[in-house]
Design a protein around this motif. Structure first.
Motif, PDB file in Angstrom:
ATOM      1  N   ILE A 121       0.842  -1.196   0.000  1.00 30.21           N
ATOM      2  CA  ILE A 121       0.000   0.000   0.000  1.00 30.21           C
ATOM      3  C   ILE A 121       0.878   1.247   0.000  1.00 30.21           C
ATOM      4  N   PHE A 122       0.493   2.212  -0.830  1.00 29.78           N
ATOM      5  CA  PHE A 122       1.196   3.499  -0.854  1.00 29.78           C
ATOM      6  C   PHE A 122       0.168   4.612  -0.967  1.00 29.78           C
ATOM      7  N   SER A 123       0.260   5.601  -0.096  1.00 32.17           N
ATOM      8  CA  SER A 123      -0.660   6.740  -0.104  1.00 32.17           C
ATOM      9  C   SER A 123       0.070   7.972  -0.615  1.00 32.17           C
ATOM     10  N   ALA A 124      -0.280   8.405  -1.828  1.00 31.78           N
ATOM     11  CA  ALA A 124       0.361   9.585  -2.416  1.00 31.78           C
ATOM     12  C   ALA A 124       0.043  10.838  -1.594  1.00 31.78           C
ATOM     13  N   ARG A 125      -1.171  10.932  -1.091  1.00 32.51           N
ATOM     14  CA  ARG A 125      -1.565  12.098  -0.293  1.00 32.51           C
ATOM     15  C   ARG A 125      -0.734  12.191   0.978  1.00 32.51           C
ATOM     16  N   CYS A 126      -0.597  11.074   1.646  1.00 31.02           N
ATOM     17  CA  CYS A 126       0.203  11.031   2.868  1.00 31.02           C
ATOM     18  C   CYS A 126       1.648  11.398   2.568  1.00 31.02           C
ATOM     19  N   ILE A 128       2.877  13.293   0.129  1.00 25.37           N
ATOM     20  CA  ILE A 128       3.025  14.712  -0.196  1.00 25.37           C
ATOM     21  C   ILE A 128       2.960  15.577   1.068  1.00 25.37           C
ATOM     22  N   VAL A 129       2.013  15.268   1.947  1.00 29.30           N
ATOM     23  CA  VAL A 129       1.890  16.039   3.196  1.00 29.30           C
ATOM     24  C   VAL A 129       3.139  15.880   4.046  1.00 29.30           C
ATOM     25  N   LEU A 130       3.627  14.658   4.158  1.00 32.33           N
ATOM     26  CA  LEU A 130       4.824  14.410   4.946  1.00 32.33           C
ATOM     27  C   LEU A 130       6.052  15.078   4.328  1.00 32.33           C
ATOM     28  N   LEU A 131       6.126  15.085   2.999  1.00 28.90           N
ATOM     29  CA  LEU A 131       7.263  15.723   2.326  1.00 28.90           C
ATOM     30  C   LEU A 131       7.261  17.230   2.572  1.00 28.90           C
ATOM     31  N   ALA A 132       6.084  17.857   2.424  1.00 37.05           N
ATOM     32  CA  ALA A 132       5.984  19.302   2.655  1.00 37.05           C
ATOM     33  C   ALA A 132       6.326  19.631   4.108  1.00 37.05           C
ATOM     34  N   SER A 133       5.838  18.824   5.038  1.00 33.77           N
ATOM     35  CA  SER A 133       6.122  19.056   6.451  1.00 33.77           C
ATOM     36  C   SER A 133       7.603  18.874   6.752  1.00 33.77           C
ATOM     37  N   SER A 134       8.209  17.873   6.153  1.00 32.53           N
ATOM     38  CA  SER A 134       9.636  17.625   6.368  1.00 32.53           C
ATOM     39  C   SER A 134      10.485  18.769   5.821  1.00 32.53           C
ATOM     40  N   VAL A 135      10.109  19.291   4.660  1.00 30.97           N
ATOM     41  CA  VAL A 135      10.836  20.423   4.076  1.00 30.97           C
ATOM     42  C   VAL A 135      10.766  21.634   5.000  1.00 30.97           C
ATOM     43  N   LEU A 187       2.992  17.087  10.405  1.00 29.30           N
ATOM     44  CA  LEU A 187       3.374  15.749  10.865  1.00 29.30           C
ATOM     45  C   LEU A 187       2.357  15.196  11.858  1.00 29.30           C
ATOM     46  N   THR A 188       1.906  16.057  12.777  1.00 30.29           N
ATOM     47  CA  THR A 188       0.931  15.617  13.780  1.00 30.29           C
ATOM     48  C   THR A 188      -0.401  15.264  13.135  1.00 30.29           C
ATOM     49  N   TRP A 189      -0.845  16.082  12.183  1.00 30.62           N
ATOM     50  CA  TRP A 189      -2.107  15.817  11.489  1.00 30.62           C
ATOM     51  C   TRP A 189      -2.068  14.459  10.789  1.00 30.62           C
ATOM     52  N   THR A 190      -0.946  14.142  10.166  1.00 25.95           N
ATOM     53  CA  THR A 190      -0.821  12.859   9.478  1.00 25.95           C
ATOM     54  C   THR A 190      -0.850  11.703  10.471  1.00 25.95           C
ATOM     55  N   ALA A 191      -0.146  11.863  11.600  1.00 26.47           N
ATOM     56  CA  ALA A 191      -0.121  10.798  12.605  1.00 26.47           C
ATOM     57  C   ALA A 191      -1.508  10.548  13.186  1.00 26.47           C
ATOM     58  N   VAL A 192      -2.267  11.628  13.418  1.00 28.85           N
ATOM     59  CA  VAL A 192      -3.624  11.488  13.946  1.00 28.85           C
ATOM     60  C   VAL A 192      -4.528  10.819  12.918  1.00 28.85           C
ATOM     61  N   ALA A 193      -4.393  11.249  11.661  1.00 29.57           N
ATOM     62  CA  ALA A 193      -5.217  10.674  10.589  1.00 29.57           C
ATOM     63  C   ALA A 193      -4.931   9.186  10.407  1.00 29.57           C
TER      64      ALA A 193
END
Length: 397
Positions: A121-126, A128-135, A187-193
């Motif tokens: 499984i791969f989530s493109a949305r997840c 992209i959000v993680l990449l933007a947050s990491s940047v 990052l927190t939003w992704t972890a909660v989701a």
């Protein structure tokens, strides 16, 4: 075709004959037509010698090296531009440090690919959000590093420092922590989701490593501890956290922590630390003046070059060891081994130029290339291994 700043007094009297003078002017004209700063050596048949012609493209004129000495403030001993000659655009590019953002891309990509190997499984949305947050978090690291280095004086002569470029220490600091806040929210939003708060523990540890690396009252980078902190933050902490965030999409109730992702995170951490280590080569004198005891201040550049060689050899030795122990699939070992020429280039470049401050500046960018290529090869190996019989054994579930 007037030629400026030429001195013919050191040649013999026959050298000023009209025919030879016209020939010399022609040579100078051809040198002027070149678009890059260069050193031309023109062979003079009659006198069996060479005329050395140096040209500085910024002022569009030709200097004759015979009898003319260039000011150190204009051109360095090697004929290269010094920091006073670097354009504002180049300084801005260096301040942005765009290639360095691969340290945000690689842990995320490798962690996501390791999760894909296990779940499919791969989530493109997840992603992209993680990449933007990491940047955003990496931007905080870069900006706050310039702020606190400005406070200690280590960046007083560093023209590409963001604080020196914008002229505002406060503004740079505010921008840095704004980026951190936005990145942490993402990052927190992704972890909660994903309902995987355990991954946030790893991410918080990674951010803490970044803070104590450079921020007061810790500033552990000044004690020579930057590389271990960098290894932990971008290797085991960040790579594992991104693996867990993507793995939480699995139908399994508890996504296991495997030896595969831990092995991959060690390799990612090693290549990331190599970038930081090589970034100190051209800053040894400045670091020593303000008491920043980086590893290269302690070791010297010659021993530092040997450390780089040892680190690169260790990288590929660990790759083979993890492959033989079945922690990494064969596809990862094979694809990562194709980056050996890049690893060899890093070793040779550092060994040949560790004493040259003008050239060794590029060492960290060669390490960035190795880091990015190795990370992409590792991730692609995981993706390709999905269709094989490779089994990732859990060590913690």
């Amino acid at each position: 075709m007037a030629v400026t700043c030429c001195n013919f007094t050191q040649a013999s009297s026959g050298f000023i004959k009209l025919q030879e003078y016209i020939q010399l002017q022609s040579n100078f004209t051809r040198c002027q037509q070149r678009q890059t700063c260069s050193v031309e050596k023109v062979f003079h048949r009659r006198y069996g010698g060479r005329l050395q012609v140096e040209r500085w493209d910024r002022y569009k004129h030709v200097l004759c090296a015979r009898g003319v000495e260039l000011s150190p403030s204009v051109v360095g001993d090697s004929g290269e531009e010094t920091e006073e000659d670097i354009s504002k655009e180049t300084l801005i590019w260096r301040a942005i440090k765009l290639p360095i953002y691969s340290v945000a891309f690689v842990p995320l990509t490798v962690g996501s690919a390791a999760a894909y190997l296990q779940t499919g499984i791969f989530s493109a949305r997840c992603y992209i959000v993680l990449l933007a947050s990491s940047v955003l978090v990496i931007t905080w690291l870069n900006l706050s590093n310039d702020v606190y280095d400005f406070d200690t004086g280590v960046d007083k002569n560093k023209k590409e420092s963001v604080v020196n470029l914008v002229g505002s220490r406060t503004g740079t600091s505010i921008a840095a922590y704004l980026c951190l806040a936005l990145g942490f929210i993402g990052l927190t939003w992704t972890a909660v989701a994903k309902k995987n708060m355990s991954s946030m523990l790893f991410l918080v540890c990674a951010i803490i490593c970044g803070y104590i690396y450079q921020c007061p009252p810790f500033r552990l980078s000044y004690q020579g501890l930057g590389e271990p902190l960098c290894f932990a933050a971008f290797g085991p902490f960040a790579t594992t956290a991104f693996y867990l965030l993507h793995g939480s999409s699995s139908v399994m109730n508890h996504f296991p922590l495997s030896g595969t992702v831990l092995s991959a995170s060690i390799l990612v951490g090693l290549t990331t630390s190599l970038i930081l280590f090589c970034s100190h080569f051209h800053q040894v004198e400045g670091d020593k003046e303000v008491g920043k005891m980086s590893p290269l201040v302690r070791l010297g550049t010659k021993k530092g070059a040997q450390v780089v060689k040892g680190a690169v050899l260790m990288l590929y030795a660990l790759l083979v060891a993890f492959g033989l122990s079945k922690e990494l699939p064969f596809t990862c070992v094979f694809l990562c081994s194709l980056t050996l020429p890049m690893g060899n280039l890093v070793i040779r470049f550092v060994e040949d130029n560790h004493k040259d401050k003008n050239k060794i500046f590029m060492a960290k960018y060669f390490c960035v290339r190795l880091h990015a290529l190795f990370g992409v090869a590792l991730a692609l190996g995981f993706v390709l291994a999905r269709n094989t019989t490779f089994t990732s054994w859990p060590i913690l579930s």
